[in-house]
Design an enzyme around this catalytic site. Structure first.
Site, PDB file in Angstrom:
ATOM      1  N   ASP A  52     -14.864  45.969 -55.738  1.00 31.39           N
ATOM      2  CA  ASP A  52     -13.421  45.809 -55.949  1.00 31.39           C
ATOM      3  C   ASP A  52     -13.204  44.482 -56.669  1.00 31.39           C
ATOM      4  OD1 ASP A  52     -10.672  45.267 -55.587  1.00 31.39           O
ATOM      5  OD2 ASP A  52     -10.632  46.582 -53.829  1.00 31.39           O
ATOM      6  N   TYR A  77       3.150  47.482 -61.422  1.00 31.57           N
ATOM      7  CA  TYR A  77       2.242  47.694 -62.561  1.00 31.57           C
ATOM      8  C   TYR A  77       2.690  46.862 -63.760  1.00 31.57           C
ATOM      9  CZ  TYR A  77      -0.362  50.424 -66.105  1.00 31.57           C
ATOM     10  OH  TYR A  77      -1.195  50.828 -67.129  1.00 31.57           O
ATOM     11  N   HIS A 112      -7.797  62.607 -64.714  1.00 29.03           N
ATOM     12  CA  HIS A 112      -7.794  63.250 -63.409  1.00 29.03           C
ATOM     13  C   HIS A 112      -6.692  64.303 -63.381  1.00 29.03           C
ATOM     14  CE1 HIS A 112      -8.288  63.767 -59.183  1.00 29.03           C
ATOM     15  NE2 HIS A 112      -9.325  62.948 -59.227  1.00 29.03           N
TER      16      HIS A 112
HETATM   17  P1  NAD Z   1      -7.957  55.415 -64.470  1.00 33.06           P
HETATM   18  O1  NAD Z   1      -7.154  55.403 -63.235  1.00 33.06           O
HETATM   19  O2  NAD Z   1      -8.615  56.680 -64.870  1.00 33.06           O
HETATM   20  O3  NAD Z   1      -9.062  54.276 -64.447  1.00 33.06           O
HETATM   21  C1  NAD Z   1      -8.896  53.041 -63.795  1.00 33.06           C
HETATM   22  C2  NAD Z   1     -10.210  52.690 -63.127  1.00 33.06           C
HETATM   23  O4  NAD Z   1     -10.082  51.436 -62.455  1.00 33.06           O
HETATM   24  C3  NAD Z   1     -10.609  53.701 -62.079  1.00 33.06           C
HETATM   25  O5  NAD Z   1     -11.954  54.038 -62.246  1.00 33.06           O
HETATM   26  C4  NAD Z   1     -10.373  52.973 -60.761  1.00 33.06           C
HETATM   27  O6  NAD Z   1     -11.182  53.438 -59.722  1.00 33.06           O
HETATM   28  C5  NAD Z   1     -10.658  51.548 -61.167  1.00 33.06           C
HETATM   29  N1  NAD Z   1     -10.037  50.563 -60.284  1.00 33.06           N
HETATM   30  C6  NAD Z   1      -8.762  50.518 -59.866  1.00 33.06           C
HETATM   31  N2  NAD Z   1      -8.563  49.451 -59.065  1.00 33.06           N
HETATM   32  C7  NAD Z   1      -9.758  48.795 -59.006  1.00 33.06           C
HETATM   33  C8  NAD Z   1     -10.212  47.631 -58.338  1.00 33.06           C
HETATM   34  N3  NAD Z   1      -9.402  46.916 -57.564  1.00 33.06           N
HETATM   35  N4  NAD Z   1     -11.506  47.261 -58.477  1.00 33.06           N
HETATM   36  C9  NAD Z   1     -12.349  47.978 -59.243  1.00 33.06           C
HETATM   37  N5  NAD Z   1     -11.973  49.100 -59.887  1.00 33.06           N
HETATM   38  C10 NAD Z   1     -10.696  49.491 -59.777  1.00 33.06           C
HETATM   39  O7  NAD Z   1      -6.990  54.924 -65.632  1.00 33.06           O
HETATM   40  P2  NAD Z   1      -7.210  54.859 -67.205  1.00 33.06           P
HETATM   41  O8  NAD Z   1      -6.223  55.750 -67.830  1.00 33.06           O
HETATM   42  O9  NAD Z   1      -8.641  55.039 -67.530  1.00 33.06           O
HETATM   43  O10 NAD Z   1      -6.759  53.357 -67.483  1.00 33.06           O
HETATM   44  C11 NAD Z   1      -7.697  52.340 -67.733  1.00 33.06           C
HETATM   45  C12 NAD Z   1      -6.961  51.069 -68.095  1.00 33.06           C
HETATM   46  O11 NAD Z   1      -6.178  51.264 -69.276  1.00 33.06           O
HETATM   47  C13 NAD Z   1      -5.995  50.582 -67.013  1.00 33.06           C
HETATM   48  O12 NAD Z   1      -6.063  49.179 -66.932  1.00 33.06           O
HETATM   49  C14 NAD Z   1      -4.629  50.993 -67.523  1.00 33.06           C
HETATM   50  O13 NAD Z   1      -3.635  50.126 -67.066  1.00 33.06           O
HETATM   51  C15 NAD Z   1      -4.839  50.889 -69.020  1.00 33.06           C
HETATM   52  N6  NAD Z   1      -3.911  51.799 -69.730  1.00 33.06           N
HETATM   53  C16 NAD Z   1      -4.137  53.141 -69.773  1.00 33.06           C
HETATM   54  C17 NAD Z   1      -3.227  53.969 -70.425  1.00 33.06           C
HETATM   55  C18 NAD Z   1      -3.438  55.456 -70.499  1.00 33.06           C
HETATM   56  O14 NAD Z   1      -2.592  56.163 -71.040  1.00 33.06           O
HETATM   57  N7  NAD Z   1      -4.525  55.986 -70.030  1.00 33.06           N
HETATM   58  C19 NAD Z   1      -2.087  53.426 -71.021  1.00 33.06           C
HETATM   59  C20 NAD Z   1      -1.907  52.063 -70.944  1.00 33.06           C
HETATM   60  C21 NAD Z   1      -2.821  51.238 -70.311  1.00 33.06           C
END
Ligand code: NAD
Ligand code: UDP
Ligand code: UDP
Length: 378
Positions: free
Chosen positions: A143, A230, A266
Site C-alpha cells: 500500500d 478524488y 473492471h
Molecule cells: P484502476 O482502479 O484500474 O487502477 C488503480 C490501481 O491502483 C489499482 O490496481 C489499485 O489496486 C491500485 N491502488 C489503489 N490504491 C492503492 C494504494 N493505496 N496502494 C497501492 N495501490 C493502490 O484505475 P485506472 O483507470 O487504471 O487508473 C490509474 C490511474 O490513472 C489513477 O491514478 C487514476 O486516477 C488515473 N486516471 C485514470 C483515468 C481513466 O479514465 N482510467 C482518468 C483519469 C485519471
C-alpha cells in the site's frame, strides 16, 4: 649326539616354522589384498552401473525439465533487448490496475525492468500474471500509504482508485492514497534521484467553466462534495509534485488524464463504458444519470500509454492533458453502445449525480506540439 641332532632339527624346525609362518602371512596379505582389489573393482563396476542406470532414468526427466523451461520462457510476450545503459528500473504504482497493467506491458516489451506495486484494491493480479516469473518483472503487494524503500530510475505513480463508485467507497482512504501515498513516492524519488510521473486527472478541472479544458485553467471544484476526495486529492498530489521539484529538485511529470477505456477495465467498477456495455449485453436498461446531455470524450488505453511514456521521457515538467478531443453526450454514447451490441435494452434515466461535470473535452495542443502526441484510436 642324539640331543644335538634333536636340538638341530628343532632349531631348523623353528626357523622353518618362522619361514613358513612368514610365507603364510605374505600369502594371506596377498590374498586379502587381491580380494579387496577385486571387491573394489566389483564395487566400482557396480557403482558405475548404478550411475549409468540413474543417468538413463534421469535423462528423459532432464529433457522434460528443459522442455518445460523452454515452454515457460516462451509463454512471455516478446521482450526487446536493451543494453545496460538504456535499460531502466521502473516502478509502476497501481500497475495491476486497468491503465497500469497496459503500461507494464509496454515497458516490459520495450526491455525495461519493471516493478509493480499494488494493494489490489481495484487492481487484479491476473492483469499482470503473464509477466510473473519473468527476470525483468517484480510484483509487490504494498500500500503506497506506507513508505517504500527500493532502488529505481523512474516512477509512474498511478496508485489510486479511479472510478467514482470506487473512490467514493472510502473517501478517507482515497485521500490518504493520493496525499500520503504521493508524498511517499516523492520521498522515494528524492532519495534515489528518480523521475516521477503523476497520473493526475481531468477532474482537477472539476465541473469546468472553460471549454475545452487547457492546462492553464485552474478548475472549478467543490472542495466538500462527494467527488472532492478524488479531485482535491489529485490537486494536492500535483501541488506536492511541484513543491518537491522546487524545494528538492525532484524531476516531475504530470499527466492530466481524460476518460479512458479498453480491455481490463473492471466490469463492475461503475464507469460509464463498462456499465453500458454490460447492461447492453445482459439486456438490462442502460442507466443514464440525469438527462444524458453531459459530455465526455474517450481515448483508447494504448494511446494513453504511449502518451505517458512520451511525457515521462520528455523535458516537460508542467502538466500535460492526455485525452481524445472527440466529444459526445452520454445519451449519444448510450445509443452508440446499444446499436454496436445490437441490444434490445431500453435507456433508463436516473437522477443526476451530484457535482457531475457537465462538459469535458481536452485541449491537446500542448501534447501535440511538445510531445508530437495525439490519439489514433485502436
Ligand atoms: P484502476 O482502479 O484500474 O487502477 C488503480 C490501481 O491502483 C489499482 O490496481 C489499485 O489496486 C491500485 N491502488 C489503489 N490504491 C492503492 C494504494 N493505496 N496502494 C497501492 N495501490 C493502490 O484505475 P485506472 O483507470 O487504471 O487508473 C490509474 C490511474 O490513472 C489513477 O491514478 C487514476 O486516477 C488515473 N486516471 C485514470 C483515468 C481513466 O479514465 N482510467 C482518468 C483519469 C485519471
Ligand atoms: N519515503 C519512502 N521511501 C523512500 C524515502 C522516503 O517511502 O525511499 C517516505 C518517507 O517515509 C517520508 C516521505 O517519503 O514519509 C517523504 O520523504 P522526505 O524525505 O521528503 O521527508 P522526511 O522523511 O524528511 O519527512
Ligand atoms: N454515467 C451514466 N451512467 C452510468 C455511469 C455513468 O450516465 O451508468 C455518466 C456519469 O454521470 C458521467 C459520465 O457518465 O456523467 C461519465 O461517468 P464515469 O463514471 O465513467 O466517469 P467520470 O464521471 O469520472 O468522467
Amino acid at each position: 649326539m642324539m640331543k644335538r641332532v634333536i636340538w638341530l632339527i628343532s632349531g631348523l624346525n623353528r626357523r622353518m616354522m618362522k619361514l613358513l609362518f612368514a610365507l603364510a602371512l605374505i600369502a594371506y596379505i596377498a590374498s586379502v589384498w587381491g580380494t579387496y582389489t577385486n571387491m573394489r573393482s566389483i564395487q566400482e563396476h557396480g557403482e558405475m552401473k548404478i550411475e549409468q542406470r540413474i543417468d538413463e532414468a534421469v535423462a528423459p526427466l532432464r529433457e522434460k525439465i528443459r522442455d518445460l523451461e523452454q515452454s515457460f520462457s516462451q509463454k512471455y510476450p516478446p521482450v526487446k533487448f536493451l543494453s545496460e545503459k538504456d535499460r531502466k528500473r521502473i516502478l509502476i504504482t497501481g500497475g495491476a490496475g486497468f491503465v497500469g497493467s497496459h503500461l507494464t506491458d509496454k515497458l516490459m516489451m520495450d526491455g525495461h525492468e519493471v516493478t509493480v506495486v499494488d494493494n489490489f484494491f481495484t487492481g487484479r493480479k491476473r492483469n499482470v500474471e503473464h509477466w510473473i516469473g519473468h527476470e525483468n518483472f517484480e510484483l509487490i503487494n504494498h500500500d503506497v500509504v506506507e513508505p517504500l524503500y527500493i532502488e529505481v530510475d523512474q516512477i509512474y505513480h498511478l496508485a489510486s482508485p479511479a472510478s467514482p463508485p470506487n473512490y467514493m467507497y472510502n473517501p478517507i482512504k482515497t485521500l490518504k492514497t493520493n496525499t500520503i501515498g504521493t508524498l511517499n513516492m516523492l520521498g522515494l524519488a528524492k532519495r534515489v534521484g528518480a523521475r516521477l510521473l503523476l497520473a493526475s486527472t481531468s477532474e482537477v478541472y472539476g465541473d469546468p467553466e472553460v471549454h475545452p479544458q487547457n492546462e492553464e485553467y485552474w478548475g472549478h471544484v467543490n472542495p466538500i462534495g462527494p467527488r472532492a476526495c478524488y479531485d482535491e486529492g489529485k490537486r494536492v498530489a500535483e501541488t506536492m509534485c511541484y513543491a518537491y521539484m522546487k524545494q528538492e529538485g525532484v524531476e516531475v511529470r504530470v499527466a492530466r488524464i481524460f476518460n479512458t477505456f479498453g480491455s481490463r477495465m473492471h466490469m463492475n467498477d461503475g464507469r460509464v463504458v463498462s456499465n453500458f456495455i454490460l447492461q447492453a449485453l445482459q439486456g438490462e436498461p442502460l442507466t443514464v444519470y440525469g438527462s444524458g446531455a453531459q459530455t465526455r470524450a474517450f481515448q483508447y488505453v494504448s494511446d494513453l500509454v504511449n502518451g505517458l511514456v512520451l511525457l515521462m521521457n520528455s523535458n516537460i515538467s508542467s502538466p500535460v492533458n492526455l485525452g481524445n478531443p472527440e466529444e459526445h453526450t452520454i445519451l449519444e454514447f448510450a445509443r452508440l453502445i446499444k446499436s454496436l451490441v445490437v441490444s434490445r435494452s431500453q435507456i433508463q434515466f436516473l437522477p443526476e449525480a451530484q457535482d457531475d461535470p457537465q462538459r469535458r473535452r481536452p485541449d491537446i495542443r500542448k501534447a501535440k506540439m511538445l510531445l508530437g502526441w495525439e490519439p489514433v484510436g485502436w
